[in-house]
Scaffold this motif. Structure first.
Motif, PDB file in Angstrom:
ATOM      1  N   GLY A  68       1.051  -1.025  -0.422  1.00  0.00           N
ATOM      2  CA  GLY A  68      -0.235  -0.226   0.096  1.00  0.00           C
ATOM      3  C   GLY A  68       0.955   1.535   0.107  1.00  0.00           C
ATOM      4  N   THR A  69       0.298   2.055  -0.155  1.00  0.00           N
ATOM      5  CA  THR A  69       0.772   4.067   0.323  1.00  0.00           C
ATOM      6  C   THR A  69       1.499   3.931   2.086  1.00  0.00           C
ATOM      7  OG1 THR A  69      -0.140   4.056  -2.090  1.00  0.00           O
ATOM      8  CG2 THR A  69       0.576   6.384  -0.615  1.00  0.00           C
ATOM      9  N   TRP A  70       2.220   4.475   2.729  1.00  0.00           N
ATOM     10  CA  TRP A  70       2.139   4.575   3.901  1.00  0.00           C
ATOM     11  C   TRP A  70       2.700   6.094   3.831  1.00  0.00           C
ATOM     12  CZ3 TRP A  70       0.412   0.574   7.160  1.00  0.00           C
ATOM     13  CH2 TRP A  70      -0.378  -0.552   6.247  1.00  0.00           C
ATOM     14  N   THR A 111       5.430   3.778  -1.204  1.00  0.00           N
ATOM     15  CA  THR A 111       4.577   3.092  -1.449  1.00  0.00           C
ATOM     16  C   THR A 111       5.176   1.708  -2.089  1.00  0.00           C
ATOM     17  OG1 THR A 111       3.992   5.070  -3.100  1.00  0.00           O
ATOM     18  CG2 THR A 111       3.317   2.422  -3.608  1.00  0.00           C
ATOM     19  N   ARG A 140      -1.684   4.161   6.501  1.00  0.00           N
ATOM     20  CA  ARG A 140      -1.499   3.899   5.226  1.00  0.00           C
ATOM     21  C   ARG A 140      -2.632   5.028   5.004  1.00  0.00           C
ATOM     22  NH1 ARG A 140      -2.710  -0.726   3.068  1.00  0.00           N
ATOM     23  NH2 ARG A 140      -2.043  -2.104   4.930  1.00  0.00           N
ATOM     24  N   ASP A 173       4.557  -2.410  -3.204  1.00  0.00           N
ATOM     25  CA  ASP A 173       3.470  -3.589  -3.710  1.00  0.00           C
ATOM     26  C   ASP A 173       4.235  -4.251  -4.042  1.00  0.00           C
ATOM     27  OD1 ASP A 173       5.263  -3.995  -6.125  1.00  0.00           O
ATOM     28  OD2 ASP A 173       3.987  -2.747  -7.480  1.00  0.00           O
TER      29      ASP A 173
END
Length: 119
Positions: A26-28, A48, A118, A50
């Motif tokens: 995810g994006t943090w 980010t 997040r 993945d």
């Protein structure tokens, strides 16, 4: 129509376990406001992850493999590029990921992201 609904239900149930198995994907950011900032601000503040690559402020790795450990995950990142002029590019890096409740932390020798939320 019934076949379509059944296919969608099977697809959704198949995707759920993979998301649960990778809670670091995810994006943090340290602050959720950074998640919606201008692109230049995001480049400096957003992390980010993945399934196979990482993009952190001043560090990007095109390949990453993740291994679960007792305390979190160890990432073997390769094909990395960063802002450190003393490193020949591309380089490799071992990154540790620890998740605690709703936060995640990325660390490697000489670096600690601190708790991230997040986006």
């Amino acid at each position: 129509m019934q076949r379509f609904v059944v296919t969608m239900a099977i697809s959704a149930s198949a995707a759920i376990p993979s998301l649960a198995a990778t809670p670091y994907v995810g994006t943090w950011s340290t602050d959720r406001l950074n998640c919606h900032a201008a692109a230049d601000a995001q480049r400096k503040t957003v992390y980010t992850v993945d399934q196979s690559a990482l993009s952190f402020p001043d560090l990007g790795c095109e390949h990453a493999t993740f291994r679960k450990t007792a305390t979190g995950w160890v990432v073997r990142a390769s094909q990395c590029y960063g802002a450190d002029p003393s490193l020949d590019e591309p380089f490799s890096r071992i990154i540790h990921i620890k998740k605690h409740g709703a936060t995640v932390r990325f660390t490697w020798r000489g670096f600690d992201s601190g708790p991230l939320v997040r986006c």
